[in-house]
Scaffold this active site. Structure first.
Site, PDB file in Angstrom:
ATOM      1  CB  SER A  39      -0.819   5.474  -6.389  1.00  0.00           C
ATOM      2  OG  SER A  39       0.521   4.955  -6.711  1.00  0.00           O
ATOM      3  CE1 TYR A  80      -2.980   0.570  -6.783  1.00  0.00           C
ATOM      4  CE2 TYR A  80      -1.212   1.571  -7.821  1.00  0.00           C
ATOM      5  CZ  TYR A  80      -2.088   1.598  -6.714  1.00  0.00           C
ATOM      6  OH  TYR A  80      -1.515   2.040  -5.537  1.00  0.00           O
TER       7      TYR A  80
END
Length: 135
Positions: free
Chosen positions: A29, A42
């Site tokens: 990501s 995350y």
């Protein structure tokens, strides 16, 4: 946090090394390239994907195996359903509503592009985001 990545690589890498070619594609990501408040775990897991992928690439390049990291920005997925903090959900949803985020098909097309390069070519990292996504 990165158990799936480790198990996946462990399952496919020996055969690739034996054949002398192959491609490992890990999806990370943009959160693995920059941090964001309220996304510590995350972001940390995505930073780990980047680091592990680059280290693995160095280890297996001599065996003809490519390692590619795909790092998309905001994508229309079920990611918010895994978040329990209502304030974080609302903030992220407002962000997604403010721009036209990537569709899953956009990410799939980028993965296909990277994979379809000749085996002698490795796109080590491909970062993609919606045009309007600035961070």
């Amino acid at each position: 946090m990165c158990g799936g990545l480790l198990h996946g690589v462990r399952a496919v890498l020996p055969g690739m090394i034996e054949r002398g070619h192959g491609t490992v594609i890990n999806v990370s990501s943009v959160a693995g390239r920059r941090t964001s408040a309220n996304h510590t775990v995350y972001s940390g897991s995505k930073f780990a994907v980047h680091g592990m992928s680059e280290s693995l690439r160095e280890e297996v390049a001599g065996h003809g195996v490519r390692v590619i990291t795909i790092a998309p920005g905001a994508v229309e997925t079920e990611l918010l359903s895994h978040t329990t903090d209502e304030a974080v959900k609302a903030e992220y949803q407002a962000f997604k509503d403010s721009i036209e985020v990537l569709a899953p098909e956009d990410v799939a097309a980028a993965i296909g592009f990277a994979y379809q390069q000749p085996q002698r070519v490795t796109l080590r990292e491909l970062v993609l985001a919606a045009t309007a996504q600035v961070a």
